[in-house]
Design an enzyme around this catalytic site. Sequence first.
Site, PDB file in Angstrom:
ATOM      1  N   LYS A 190      41.640  38.921  35.861  1.00 44.35           N
ATOM      2  CA  LYS A 190      42.944  38.540  36.398  1.00 44.35           C
ATOM      3  C   LYS A 190      44.118  38.769  35.451  1.00 44.35           C
ATOM      4  O   LYS A 190      45.150  38.134  35.574  1.00 44.35           O
ATOM      5  CB  LYS A 190      42.958  37.057  36.861  1.00 44.35           C
ATOM      6  CG  LYS A 190      41.832  36.626  37.735  1.00 44.35           C
ATOM      7  CD  LYS A 190      41.445  37.591  38.816  1.00 44.35           C
ATOM      8  CE  LYS A 190      42.480  37.795  39.891  1.00 44.35           C
ATOM      9  NZ  LYS A 190      42.001  38.828  40.887  1.00 44.35           N
ATOM     10  N   THR A 191      43.938  39.672  34.503  1.00 41.80           N
ATOM     11  CA  THR A 191      45.027  39.922  33.559  1.00 41.80           C
ATOM     12  C   THR A 191      45.666  41.299  33.783  1.00 41.80           C
ATOM     13  O   THR A 191      46.452  41.749  32.958  1.00 41.80           O
ATOM     14  CB  THR A 191      44.507  39.836  32.109  1.00 41.80           C
ATOM     15  OG1 THR A 191      43.414  40.754  31.982  1.00 41.80           O
ATOM     16  CG2 THR A 191      44.064  38.441  31.750  1.00 41.80           C
TER      17      THR A 191
HETATM   18  N1  LIG Z   1      50.401  47.351  39.086  1.00 39.39           N
HETATM   19  C1  LIG Z   1      49.763  46.264  39.492  1.00 39.39           C
HETATM   20  N2  LIG Z   1      49.304  46.150  40.755  1.00 39.39           N
HETATM   21  C2  LIG Z   1      48.651  45.038  41.170  1.00 39.39           C
HETATM   22  N3  LIG Z   1      48.401  43.973  40.367  1.00 39.39           N
HETATM   23  C3  LIG Z   1      48.835  44.043  39.110  1.00 39.39           C
HETATM   24  C4  LIG Z   1      49.532  45.174  38.614  1.00 39.39           C
HETATM   25  N4  LIG Z   1      49.847  44.949  37.321  1.00 39.39           N
HETATM   26  C5  LIG Z   1      49.376  43.733  37.015  1.00 39.39           C
HETATM   27  N5  LIG Z   1      48.769  43.176  38.099  1.00 39.39           N
HETATM   28  C6  LIG Z   1      48.149  41.864  38.109  1.00 39.39           C
HETATM   29  O1  LIG Z   1      46.754  42.065  38.041  1.00 39.39           O
HETATM   30  C7  LIG Z   1      46.148  40.882  38.538  1.00 39.39           C
HETATM   31  C8  LIG Z   1      44.708  41.140  38.858  1.00 39.39           C
HETATM   32  O2  LIG Z   1      44.077  41.304  37.623  1.00 39.39           O
HETATM   33  P1  LIG Z   1      42.723  42.055  37.467  1.00 39.39           P
HETATM   34  O3  LIG Z   1      42.835  43.418  38.045  1.00 39.39           O
HETATM   35  O4  LIG Z   1      42.361  41.984  36.042  1.00 39.39           O
HETATM   36  O5  LIG Z   1      41.758  41.185  38.372  1.00 39.39           O
HETATM   37  S1  LIG Z   1      40.161  41.277  38.439  1.00 39.39           S
HETATM   38  O6  LIG Z   1      39.653  40.458  37.368  1.00 39.39           O
HETATM   39  O7  LIG Z   1      39.752  42.665  38.321  1.00 39.39           O
HETATM   40  O8  LIG Z   1      39.845  40.695  39.751  1.00 39.39           O
HETATM   41  C9  LIG Z   1      46.997  40.506  39.728  1.00 39.39           C
HETATM   42  O9  LIG Z   1      46.894  39.100  39.853  1.00 39.39           O
HETATM   43  P2  LIG Z   1      47.377  38.310  41.165  1.00 39.39           P
HETATM   44  O10 LIG Z   1      48.880  38.514  41.189  1.00 39.39           O
HETATM   45  O11 LIG Z   1      47.005  36.888  40.943  1.00 39.39           O
HETATM   46  O12 LIG Z   1      46.687  38.928  42.338  1.00 39.39           O
HETATM   47  C10 LIG Z   1      48.389  41.036  39.368  1.00 39.39           C
HETATM   48  O13 LIG Z   1      49.296  40.021  39.046  1.00 39.39           O
END
Ligand SMILES: Nc1ncnc2c1ncn2[C@@H]1O[C@H](COP(=O)(O)OS(=O)(=O)O)[C@@H](OP(=O)(O)O)[C@H]1O
Length: 458
Positions: A190-191
């Site tokens: 989630k980072t």
């Molecule tokens: N470009 C872009 N597009 C979409 N999302 C983005 C991006 N950059 C950062 N984020 C943030 O990434 C969060 C999801 O993190 P992860 O991909 O590490 O999640 S996971 O662990 O693989 O499920 C996700 O968390 P949430 O906002 O809670 O959904 C986003 O805030």
Amino acid sequence: MGYAVAPHHSGVYPVHVQLYEAWKKVWNIKITSTEEYPHLKPARYRRGFIHKNIMVLPRQTCGLFTHTIFYKEYPGGPKELDKSIQGGELFFTVVLNPISIFMTHLSNYGNDRLGLHTFVNLANFLQTWTNLRLQTLPPVQLAHKYFELFPDQKDPLWQNPCDDKRHRDIWSKEKTCDRLPKFLVIGPQKTGTTALYLFLVMHPSILSNSPSPKTFEEVQFFNRNNYHRGIDWYMDFFPVPSNVTTDFLFEKSANYFHSEEAPKRAASLVPKAKIITTLIDPSDRAYSWYQHQRSHEDPAALKFSFYEVISAGPHAPWELRTLQKRCLVPGWYASHIERWLMYFPPFQLLIIDGQQLRIDPATVMDEVQKFLGVLPHYNYSEALTFDSRKGFWCQLLEEGKTKCLGKSKGRKYPPMDPSSRAFLSGYYRDHNVELSKLLHRLGQPLPSWLRQELQKVR
Ligand SMILES: Nc1ncnc2c1ncn2[C@@H]1O[C@H](COP(=O)(O)OS(=O)(=O)O)[C@@H](OP(=O)(O)O)[C@H]1O
């Protein structure tokens, strides 16, 4: 007896999966032994392991080989062998190992009967000069005894077969070590790790693994049980690079970050790999993770509010405590990074500010390219665009179209309630202080969220 010896050690270690499968299927073999794990020398470091329910015991060397058949022709003269038996290398091997396993060639028991000479004299000498009571057991009992004595050896630790000439020689000609990652994106979850993954694969020289049917883009090899499937299973996820020097294979598995096992296992198989981690405010991470669990209909996450999850006490129901642990523990950033630093030198580690990745990915990707030393330089400022409908940066395609991450990344949910925010600020205070010290020690700047959190401490 359930015991097998592979000719010329081939396939026992480094593991040849087909051999283990045939042993099990055809002969119901349960035990074998090897001199090769983790390495031939020094002998005192040899360990055992269990793979696919076959117990592999460490084997010692007694000095008798195919070419040492006759006493009088023993290399260096028969005195050399007698010296080894009478207080020399062979004597100490038995004295220093609680369990010693030897294999010698049939020829050593024929001809001059050198095998019998060696072991009868060894037993006599030990009985005369030590208080040791020698015991022997059939292979199956012996193996059980061995792993009772050394339970920590049960789990294998895979190494790169190409790092050791002997291992490379007894592996398989058809196999290559080129299908191993040059870097790992380790999380935490989630980072922004999936965004980083998407941006990385846009680079012409960076190649990821193929998807897993169960865990999608993540292989999840080093952290849990997939590790026991062995390195062939892992390597099959990667393409054969067209140019080993310039192509950069990688994988991202966001659970590696807080895994107890992953750093040690990764350092054993890919010791030169670079490691990339992304960090956001651990409170936001915990909240995003909770929302993730809710949308996957985790019963406990649906049942309990975020505040209930993070503040649950020691007597709370088991399901709530489990969810709490999974939610909060990955946010102990400093402890987890320290564990990676026990196995990887600091210059192999890049810590990315996940907040910056979210708002200014092109700058972060420039930093990543520099850290990896990957060429050619890829211009992310031109290749990425902010998609106002998604509210995030996305890949720019032809005709102004965009490729963004799916609905599960960048979810819409209400902001965190102030009491949860205050609770988590307190909960993560010491961890964040430790992180600031760690970043200071590594000479890295503090991300803005960390500076803000530290101000609350003063
Ligand atoms: N470009 C872009 N597009 C979409 N999302 C983005 C991006 N950059 C950062 N984020 C943030 O990434 C969060 C999801 O993190 P992860 O991909 O590490 O999640 S996971 O662990 O693989 O499920 C996700 O968390 P949430 O906002 O809670 O959904 C986003 O805030």
